[in-house]
Design an enzyme around this catalytic site. Structure first.
Site, mmCIF file in Angstrom:
data_model
loop_
_atom_site.group_PDB
_atom_site.id
_atom_site.type_symbol
_atom_site.label_atom_id
_atom_site.label_comp_id
_atom_site.label_asym_id
_atom_site.label_seq_id
_atom_site.Cartn_x
_atom_site.Cartn_y
_atom_site.Cartn_z
ATOM 1 N N TRP A 92 0.853 -1.180 0.000
ATOM 2 C CA TRP A 92 0.000 0.000 0.000
ATOM 3 C C TRP A 92 0.893 1.235 0.000
ATOM 4 C CZ3 TRP A 92 -0.987 -4.440 2.750
ATOM 5 C CH2 TRP A 92 -2.141 -5.143 2.360
ATOM 6 N N HIS B 11 -6.588 1.983 2.061
ATOM 7 C CA HIS B 11 -7.679 1.037 1.822
ATOM 8 C C HIS B 11 -8.734 1.253 2.915
ATOM 9 C CE1 HIS B 11 -5.282 -2.223 4.333
ATOM 10 N NE2 HIS B 11 -5.296 -1.037 4.906
ATOM 11 N N ARG C 192 -3.505 6.629 -2.457
ATOM 12 C CA ARG C 192 -2.219 5.946 -2.547
ATOM 13 C C ARG C 192 -1.203 6.811 -3.272
ATOM 14 N NH1 ARG C 192 -3.801 -0.490 -3.505
ATOM 15 N NH2 ARG C 192 -5.255 -0.524 -1.753
ATOM 16 N N GLN D 64 -13.151 2.481 -2.292
ATOM 17 C CA GLN D 64 -13.299 1.053 -2.027
ATOM 18 C C GLN D 64 -14.598 0.825 -1.271
ATOM 19 O OE1 GLN D 64 -9.900 -0.539 0.095
ATOM 20 N NE2 GLN D 64 -8.817 -1.000 -1.812
ATOM 21 N N VAL E 71 -5.902 -11.615 6.461
ATOM 22 C CA VAL E 71 -6.817 -12.753 6.248
ATOM 23 C C VAL E 71 -6.009 -14.039 6.095
ATOM 24 C CG1 VAL E 71 -8.788 -11.510 5.269
ATOM 25 C CG2 VAL E 71 -6.878 -12.199 3.787
#
Ligand code: PHE
Length: 348
Positions: A157, A174, A200, A214, A257
């Site tokens: 990122w 994000h 970004r 997003q 995740v």
């Protein structure tokens, strides 16, 4: 004063009266003949200086003349008033049969429309829509998401940093920090979607903007599984891109995740045959997702032995580009009405 003179006076007065075409000219005429110093009035006043035998005949003739002129004046005055009114009405007429001019009312920005469409779909699946800050602490943007300082994944990122002496502050790259903020504030079950602007440090080209949008999704509860993730995303993709869509999960990596996946649909332009839009592969990746990492659950005080969950994040501009075949992300922020006015399905 002879009757002949009176006769001439009558003819002259009536001729001039007929020539008067305005209220102004009429008033002027009235003053000249019938006013206090008008010709007829003055002659009546001079009757006394006539020989007694002349008086009755001349007097009668003058009185008749006066009455004749007064009534002619009234007729003429009415005519002029009516024709002046008719002229005004003709000049000031509004043509109510002319078609109206439609005012330009604008439309919602395509990104706003897509955010509404997507959040609507998830709202009907039981998700709550929440929003969070664009200026974010490094803790929420990275650390709590299992991306410690010096971790190489932090480079993924390309973050825009804001000066701060004590705490790291960034423009969020994000919407995932909202996973942490939401879980910190409430206990499971959690089901939210989070639309929002992201930033970004990025070289701008046809598929990259330095700011974009997003939509994050998060579901946490007891016994939440990857099957729920797949079913939810498949239903979402079919509502947005068509009932006939096939879906694909593949392994991917995001620090917050485990396992992580990328989610793709078969290309709706070539139906999987392979074309320019899908780069010949037949598949289009539309978001990243995965089961929430146990460490992330621990970071917000959830017991990972009891609770599981999943999260996903997708780029809104990319969804619009895919759905409508927009070839360049830069169109979204140039303010060019020729581009924006094409997204007029939802008026303001
Ligand atoms: N935050 C990730 C990104 O910006 C997307 C993502 C969200 C991936 C949630 C997994 C789970 O690329």
């Amino acid at each position: 004063m002879s009757t002949q003179e009176i006769e001439q006076l009558r003819e002259r007065a009536l001729r001039e009266l007929a020539e008067a075409t305005s209220q102004e000219a009429l008033a002027d005429w009235h003053a000249r003949y019938l006013g206090r110093r008008g010709e007829v009035t003055q002659r009546l006043r001079q009757l006394g200086s006539l020989a007694p035998e002349e008086r009755p005949a001349v007097g009668r003739a003058l009185n008749e003349l006066k009455q004749r002129l007064e009534s002619a004046y009234e007729d003429r005055e009415r005519q002029v008033r009516e024709s002046e009114l008719a002229e005004r009405i003709a000049a000031e007429t509004v043509d109510v049969t002319l078609p109206g001019r439609r005012p330009a009312i604008g439309t919602l920005h395509p990104v706003t429309q897509m955010i509404r469409e997507v959040t609507d779909i998830f709202a009907h699946l039981g998700f709550q829509v929440v929003e969070g800050p664009e200026v974010e602490y490094g803790y929420y943007a990275f650390d709590a998401l299992n991306i410690p300082p010096e971790h190489p994944a932090r480079d993924v990122w390309d973050t825009i940093f804001i000066e701060s002496e004590h705490k790291e502050i960034v423009l969020r790259p994000h919407t995932s920090p909202m996973q942490i903020r939401v879980m910190e504030r409430r206990q499971p079950p959690v089901r939210v979607v989070v639309p929002g602007r992201c930033y970004r440090y990025e070289a701008v080209d046809a598929t990259h903007e330095w700011h974009f949008h997003q939509i994050e999704g998060l579901a946490v509860d007891e016994r939440i599984t990857m099957a729920d993730l797949k079913g939810t995303l498949a239903e979402f993709a079919r509502q947005l891109f068509g009932r006939e869509r096939r879906v694909r999960f593949r392994c991917d990596f995001f620090p917050f995740v485990e396992p992580g996946v990328d989610f793709a649909i078969d290309c709706m332009f070539c139906r999987g045959e392979g074309c320019r839009v899908c780069g010949g592969s037949g598949w289009i990746e539309i978001l990243g997702a995965g089961m929430v990492h146990p460490q992330v659950l621990r970071n917000v005080g959830y017991d990972p032995e009891r609770y599981t969950g999943w999260a996903f994040g997708m780029g809104v501009e990319r969804l619009v580009m895919l759905k409508y075949g927009v070839p360049d992300i830069r169109y979204f922020y140039q303010g060019d009405l020729r581009f924006l006015a094409q997204f007029d399905r939802i008026p303001l």
